[in-house]
Design an enzyme around this catalytic site. Structure first.
Site, PDB file in Angstrom:
ATOM      1  N   ASP A 127      -6.830  -6.495   3.989  1.00 33.89           N
ATOM      2  CA  ASP A 127      -7.925  -5.698   3.204  1.00 33.89           C
ATOM      3  C   ASP A 127      -8.808  -6.819   2.683  1.00 33.89           C
ATOM      4  O   ASP A 127     -10.030  -6.688   2.697  1.00 33.89           O
ATOM      5  CB  ASP A 127      -7.341  -4.909   2.122  1.00 33.89           C
ATOM      6  CG  ASP A 127      -8.497  -4.133   1.344  1.00 33.89           C
ATOM      7  OD1 ASP A 127      -9.365  -3.650   2.084  1.00 33.89           O
ATOM      8  OD2 ASP A 127      -8.161  -4.118   0.142  1.00 33.89           O
ATOM      9  N   LYS A 187       2.188 -15.479   2.486  1.00 32.27           N
ATOM     10  CA  LYS A 187       2.315 -16.261   1.083  1.00 32.27           C
ATOM     11  C   LYS A 187       3.723 -16.528   1.229  1.00 32.27           C
ATOM     12  O   LYS A 187       4.406 -16.344   0.023  1.00 32.27           O
ATOM     13  CB  LYS A 187       1.955 -15.172   0.012  1.00 32.27           C
ATOM     14  CG  LYS A 187       1.679 -15.776  -1.310  1.00 32.27           C
ATOM     15  CD  LYS A 187       0.744 -16.700  -1.401  1.00 32.27           C
ATOM     16  CE  LYS A 187       1.029 -17.698  -2.649  1.00 32.27           C
ATOM     17  NZ  LYS A 187      -0.077 -18.828  -3.007  1.00 32.27           N
ATOM     18  N   TYR A 216       0.836  -1.275   0.013  1.00 31.03           N
ATOM     19  CA  TYR A 216       0.009   0.065  -0.062  1.00 31.03           C
ATOM     20  C   TYR A 216       0.966   1.243   0.105  1.00 31.03           C
ATOM     21  O   TYR A 216       0.486   2.328  -0.488  1.00 31.03           O
ATOM     22  CB  TYR A 216      -0.885   0.074   1.145  1.00 31.03           C
ATOM     23  CG  TYR A 216      -2.527  -0.381   1.154  1.00 31.03           C
ATOM     24  CD1 TYR A 216      -2.406  -1.918   0.549  1.00 31.03           C
ATOM     25  CD2 TYR A 216      -3.429   0.115   1.405  1.00 31.03           C
ATOM     26  CE1 TYR A 216      -3.790  -2.303   0.425  1.00 31.03           C
ATOM     27  CE2 TYR A 216      -4.708  -0.260   1.290  1.00 31.03           C
ATOM     28  CZ  TYR A 216      -4.736  -1.510   0.718  1.00 31.03           C
ATOM     29  OH  TYR A 216      -6.213  -1.980   0.501  1.00 31.03           O
ATOM     30  N   ASP A 230     -12.844  -8.288   4.113  1.00 28.62           N
ATOM     31  CA  ASP A 230     -14.161  -7.964   3.340  1.00 28.62           C
ATOM     32  C   ASP A 230     -14.851  -9.501   3.397  1.00 28.62           C
ATOM     33  O   ASP A 230     -15.997  -9.383   3.288  1.00 28.62           O
ATOM     34  CB  ASP A 230     -13.976  -7.478   1.851  1.00 28.62           C
ATOM     35  CG  ASP A 230     -14.182  -6.000   1.832  1.00 28.62           C
ATOM     36  OD1 ASP A 230     -13.872  -5.366   2.695  1.00 28.62           O
ATOM     37  OD2 ASP A 230     -14.446  -5.412   0.748  1.00 28.62           O
ATOM     38  N   ASP A 270      -4.048 -17.882   0.230  1.00 25.19           N
ATOM     39  CA  ASP A 270      -5.297 -18.577  -0.678  1.00 25.19           C
ATOM     40  C   ASP A 270      -6.012 -19.583   0.317  1.00 25.19           C
ATOM     41  O   ASP A 270      -7.087 -19.658   0.104  1.00 25.19           O
ATOM     42  CB  ASP A 270      -4.349 -18.870  -1.822  1.00 25.19           C
ATOM     43  CG  ASP A 270      -3.135 -19.905  -1.460  1.00 25.19           C
ATOM     44  OD1 ASP A 270      -2.770 -19.999  -0.454  1.00 25.19           O
ATOM     45  OD2 ASP A 270      -2.745 -20.745  -2.452  1.00 25.19           O
TER      46      ASP A 270
HETATM   47  C1  IPM Z   1     -10.636  -0.418   3.806  1.00 27.88           C
HETATM   48  C2  IPM Z   1     -10.891   0.249   2.284  1.00 27.88           C
HETATM   49  C3  IPM Z   1      -9.647   1.032   2.069  1.00 27.88           C
HETATM   50  C4  IPM Z   1      -8.474   0.169   2.130  1.00 27.88           C
HETATM   51  C5  IPM Z   1      -9.576   1.720   0.714  1.00 27.88           C
HETATM   52  C6  IPM Z   1     -10.822   2.518   0.622  1.00 27.88           C
HETATM   53  C7  IPM Z   1      -8.658   2.712   0.341  1.00 27.88           C
HETATM   54  O1  IPM Z   1     -11.052  -0.988   1.393  1.00 27.88           O
HETATM   55  O2  IPM Z   1     -10.443   0.194   4.764  1.00 27.88           O
HETATM   56  O3  IPM Z   1     -10.496  -1.918   3.700  1.00 27.88           O
HETATM   57  O4  IPM Z   1      -8.094  -0.328   0.980  1.00 27.88           O
HETATM   58  O5  IPM Z   1      -7.776   0.217   2.914  1.00 27.88           O
HETATM   59 MG    MG Z   2     -11.115  -2.843   2.028  1.00 22.55          MG
END
Ligand code: IPM
Ligand code: MG
Length: 350
Positions: free
Chosen positions: A241, A185, A135, A245, A217
């Site tokens: 990240d 990984k 990042y 999700d 993975d």
């Molecule tokens: C998160 C989001 C952010 C990230 C984006 C919006 C930059 O997806 O907080 O997970 O990738 O960290």
């Molecule tokens: Mg995110």
């Protein structure tokens, strides 16, 4: 308790309004100051993280954030994108430890796309490193080389960066079920071989915590196959990240998940895990619970107000038990409400 409130873009202002009402109702004597971050900040000042917001954020004890971004700003140069504001504030405040709990409330077992028996009772914590990795790695860019476009990024971690996030994760596991799974990984990437080595070196300091390792993975697969095998997961910025999700969906809706991003002294930024949801912005239908639960995390981690934090969490559990649901978690037989009504219900439960 000085709190910098950054509602942001899209549904940000709507969900933040409810979170602030909850905070006010607790009458803890917090001082709130509002600022701009993200697309709204770009529109007003040309900068997604303007100087005035930097000052507020630096002076505050905690930052409460809604969400940033939206299609309106997609065509802007990279430095002006709303996400840059978010990455900027994380980096500048040194918020390296991102805690993303994924808890399945029993009332929402049917909201998950997975079978109820796979997710019932789920309670995992993802600890994501937030200020390093690919990042922020340099060099990065898109250039023309040998007559064609060439895109590049750099993944790197120092051992001290790995050690400090490792410690946060081991400590968190200590307060939970004492199982920590480190995700990497290492079969392909040297940076993550170092990650695994450093995590392994830390383990003897925490003999009461059982450390395991998993390739990313496989972790992605195990999260949907048998998510309850996990207690605490620790991983780098990019894998975290993605996996967070994925984990959020185990719980039925990303609209339920709060997060905390902490520095070394528990100054923190608190935000829902979800984004700015431009498709439903301004309609009064967004789920404010993740932001309200982020207030609870703020009370706990930055202000040490465990009892107040639990009051907020109990109020959220209560409204779910009472059957209140925003559209994202609605199912037949429950009561569909909008953002404001959900806020009203939480206030009543408080
Ligand atoms: C998160 C989001 C952010 C990230 C984006 C919006 C930059 O997806 O907080 O997970 O990738 O960290
Ligand atoms: Mg995110």
């Amino acid at each position: 308790m000085k709190i910098c409130v950054l509602p942001g873009d899209g549904i940000g202002p709507e969900i933040m309004a409810e979170a602030v009402r909850v905070l006010d109702a607790l009458a803890l004597g917090c001082e709130l100051e509002r600022g701009l971050l993200g697309g709204g900040a770009v529109d007003a000042t040309g900068d997604p993280y303007p100087e005035a917001t930097r000052k507020l954020a630096r002076a505050a004890d905690a930052v409460l954030l809604g969400a940033v971004g939206g299609p309106k700003w997609d065509a802007l140069p990279r430095e002006q994108r709303p996400e840059r504001g978010l990455l900027g504030i994380r980096k500048e405040l040194g918020l390296f430890a991102n805690l993303r709990p994924a808890i399945l409330y029993p009332e929402l077992a049917n909201a998950s796309t997975l079978k109820p028996e796979v997710v019932a009772g789920l309670d995992i914590l993802i600890v994501r490193e937030l200020t390093g990795d690919i990042y922020f790695g340099q060099p990065r860019g898109i250039e023309v080389r040998d007559g064609e476009r060439y895109g590049f990024n750099t993944m790197h971690y120092t051992e001290s960066e790995i050690r400090r996030i490792g410690r946060v994760a081991f400590e968190a596991a200590r307060r939970r079920n004492r199982r920590l799974c480190s995700v990497d990984k290492m079969n392909v990437l040297e940076t993550t071989q170092l990650w695994r080595d450093v995590m392994t070196e830390l383990a003897p300091e925490y003999p009461d915590v059982e450390l395991s390792h998993m390739l990313v993975d496989n972790a992605a697969m195990q999260l949907v196959r048998a998510p309850k095998q996990f207690d605490v997961i620790v991983t780098g910025n990019m894998f975290g990240d993605i996996l967070s999700d994925e984990a959020s969906m185990l719980t039925g809706s990303i609209g339920m998940l709060p997060s905390a991003s902490l520095d070394e002294r528990n100054k923190g930024l608190y935000e829902p895990c979800h984004g700015s949801a431009p498709d439903i912005a301004g309609k009064g239908v967004a789920n404010p619970l993740a932001t309200i639960l982020s207030v609870a995390m703020m009370l706990r981690y930055s202000f040490g107000l465990e009892e107040a934090a639990q009051r907020v969490e109990a109020a959220v559990k209560r409204v779910l038990a009472q059957g209140y649901r925003t559209g994202d978690i609605h199912e037949p037989g429950t009561r569909r409400v909008g953002t404001r009504e959900m806020g009203d219900a939480v206030l009543a439960a408080l």
